[in-house]
Design a protein around this motif. Structure first.
Motif, PDB file in Angstrom:
ATOM      1  N   ASP A 187       0.870  -1.195   0.029  1.00  0.00           N
ATOM      2  CA  ASP A 187       0.137  -0.089  -0.082  1.00  0.00           C
ATOM      3  C   ASP A 187       0.716   1.148   0.187  1.00  0.00           C
ATOM      4  O   ASP A 187       2.072   1.191  -0.131  1.00  0.00           O
ATOM      5  CB  ASP A 187      -1.117   0.013   1.153  1.00  0.00           C
ATOM      6  CG  ASP A 187      -0.274  -0.090   2.368  1.00  0.00           C
ATOM      7  OD1 ASP A 187       0.741   0.284   2.483  1.00  0.00           O
ATOM      8  OD2 ASP A 187      -0.999  -0.153   3.421  1.00  0.00           O
ATOM      9  N   ASN A 188       0.428   2.395   0.182  1.00  0.00           N
ATOM     10  CA  ASN A 188       0.898   3.450   0.128  1.00  0.00           C
ATOM     11  C   ASN A 188       1.907   3.953   1.149  1.00  0.00           C
ATOM     12  O   ASN A 188       2.904   4.684   1.274  1.00  0.00           O
ATOM     13  CB  ASN A 188       0.098   4.899  -0.010  1.00  0.00           C
ATOM     14  CG  ASN A 188      -0.628   4.997  -1.263  1.00  0.00           C
ATOM     15  OD1 ASN A 188      -0.144   4.580  -2.131  1.00  0.00           O
ATOM     16  ND2 ASN A 188      -1.960   5.393  -0.963  1.00  0.00           N
ATOM     17  N   GLU A 189       1.778   3.150   2.449  1.00  0.00           N
ATOM     18  CA  GLU A 189       2.905   3.035   3.673  1.00  0.00           C
ATOM     19  C   GLU A 189       3.838   1.966   3.255  1.00  0.00           C
ATOM     20  O   GLU A 189       4.529   1.750   4.243  1.00  0.00           O
ATOM     21  CB  GLU A 189       2.007   3.021   4.710  1.00  0.00           C
ATOM     22  CG  GLU A 189       0.901   4.047   4.871  1.00  0.00           C
ATOM     23  CD  GLU A 189       1.496   5.349   5.121  1.00  0.00           C
ATOM     24  OE1 GLU A 189       2.492   5.542   5.727  1.00  0.00           O
ATOM     25  OE2 GLU A 189       0.869   6.297   4.573  1.00  0.00           O
ATOM     26  N   GLU A 190       3.874   1.386   2.140  1.00  0.00           N
ATOM     27  CA  GLU A 190       4.841   0.325   1.807  1.00  0.00           C
ATOM     28  C   GLU A 190       4.595  -1.075   2.695  1.00  0.00           C
ATOM     29  O   GLU A 190       5.474  -1.603   3.285  1.00  0.00           O
ATOM     30  CB  GLU A 190       6.133   0.712   1.952  1.00  0.00           C
ATOM     31  CG  GLU A 190       6.698   2.049   0.999  1.00  0.00           C
ATOM     32  CD  GLU A 190       6.356   1.664  -0.222  1.00  0.00           C
ATOM     33  OE1 GLU A 190       6.548   0.516  -0.799  1.00  0.00           O
ATOM     34  OE2 GLU A 190       5.979   2.714  -0.973  1.00  0.00           O
ATOM     35  N   ARG A 191       3.330  -1.404   3.197  1.00  0.00           N
ATOM     36  CA  ARG A 191       2.892  -2.286   3.920  1.00  0.00           C
ATOM     37  C   ARG A 191       2.272  -3.477   3.028  1.00  0.00           C
ATOM     38  O   ARG A 191       1.480  -3.070   2.035  1.00  0.00           O
ATOM     39  CB  ARG A 191       2.018  -1.896   5.075  1.00  0.00           C
ATOM     40  CG  ARG A 191       2.520  -0.978   6.138  1.00  0.00           C
ATOM     41  CD  ARG A 191       1.501  -0.274   6.908  1.00  0.00           C
ATOM     42  NE  ARG A 191       0.305   0.169   6.187  1.00  0.00           N
ATOM     43  CZ  ARG A 191      -0.721   0.853   7.029  1.00  0.00           C
ATOM     44  NH1 ARG A 191      -0.551   1.058   8.257  1.00  0.00           N
ATOM     45  NH2 ARG A 191      -1.638   1.309   6.118  1.00  0.00           N
ATOM     46  N   LYS A 196      -3.906   2.337  -4.766  1.00  0.00           N
ATOM     47  CA  LYS A 196      -2.219   2.477  -4.949  1.00  0.00           C
ATOM     48  C   LYS A 196      -2.329   2.536  -6.566  1.00  0.00           C
ATOM     49  O   LYS A 196      -2.793   1.787  -7.166  1.00  0.00           O
ATOM     50  CB  LYS A 196      -1.738   1.326  -4.307  1.00  0.00           C
ATOM     51  CG  LYS A 196      -0.078   1.058  -4.842  1.00  0.00           C
ATOM     52  CD  LYS A 196       0.710   1.618  -4.017  1.00  0.00           C
ATOM     53  CE  LYS A 196       2.010   1.603  -3.970  1.00  0.00           C
ATOM     54  NZ  LYS A 196       3.011   2.284  -3.135  1.00  0.00           N
TER      55      LYS A 196
END
Length: 278
Positions: free
Chosen positions: A54-58, A94
């Protein structure tokens, strides 16, 4: 192992406040956020999801179907261009990132581009590249002459239109074989017309040789039925007139009407061709 950029069937492990945690039986887990949780489910059920960062790199799962997945080619719209690169609409919250170094030509906001999606091993992010040719391999071919194949129109050239064959090989439709309008991003059926030295593949949108007579003869019959059983076209007509009406070459047209005449399904004279009704 939970694989980024792919669809996978995972087991529902537990229900938590942020969503469902899914697992693969090997100890790997991923969150399916609440917005994607189905109305009814049971712990232990299998659910098919797409995995990405996702946008938080999770690592996250979604039941939404993206426009493109890892290892595929597709036409995508550019939503934004920043100092880092372009961001393409892939059908998810994303966006798909395309670095400047992966752009065959500078991308612009609102433009549509044929790209390949791959996993960047360093960042573990899905990345797009419009330099599609480097993801194709003609060294070991998986197709043969006269085989029907899936083609994706790639880009025009001075010789005709370049295509991607079965998402694996590069090929070319020569101008003389383009009897209908095609556009970059079109997915069509094609025929391997010829394999030339160097494993260069020529593609036809038509059947080859005698294989083409029956389907094109039917096409002529359908055209006659739609036009009150008559057409002013005959073997003296210009190639342009035949192409405009039937999207086939004059050579193919002559073979088709020859087969129909032999089967006594049409008559041919200087006025044109006429359907024979029994």
């Amino acid at each position: 192992m939970i694989k980024i950029g792919e669809f996978q069937k995972l087991e529902i492990l537990r229900d938590t406040e942020p969503g469902l945690y899914l697992g693969n039986g090997e100890g790997d887990e991923v969150l399916l956020p609440n917005r994607y949780v189905p109305e009814t489910f049971n712990i232990g059920d299998l659910i098919e999801v797409f995995i990405y960062l996702d946008n938080e790199e999770r690592l996250v799962a979604t039941t939404d179907e993206p426009y493109i997945i890892k290892g595929e080619f597709e036409m995508l719209r550019c939503n934004e261009v920043t100092k880092h690169g372009a961001f393409l609409d892939m059908g998810l919250v994303k966006e798909l990132f395309c670095p400047f170094k992966e752009q065959a030509f500078p991308m612009k906001k609102g433009g549509w581009y044929l790209v390949y999606c791959y996993l960047d091993e360093q960042s573990e992010r899905l990345v797009a590249s419009s330099k599609t040719k480097r993801f194709l391999n003609n060294v070991e071919l998986t197709v043969e002459e006269f085989e029907e194949v899936e083609i994706l129109v790639s880009h025009p050239s001075d010789l005709g239109m370049n295509v991607i064959i079965n998402d694996k090989h590069s090929g070319l439709i020569f101008k003389d074989d383009l009897f209908k309008e095609v556009h970059v991003g079109d997915r069509l059926k094609g025929i391997v017309k010829k394999i030339r030295p160097g494993n260069k593949i020529d593609i036809s949108l038509d059947q080859i040789g005698y294989r083409k007579i029956e389907p094109n003869a039917q096409k002529v019959l359908d055209y006659l039925n739609d036009n009150s059983g008559f057409s002013p076209l005959n073997d003296k007509s210009s190639p342009e007139a035949i192409k405009d009406a039937l999207e086939m070459s004059k050579k193919t047209f002559k073979k088709a009407i020859g087969a129909l005449y032999k089967d006594k399904k049409i008559s041919i004279d200087e006025k044109g061709i006429k359907l024979i009704t029994v």
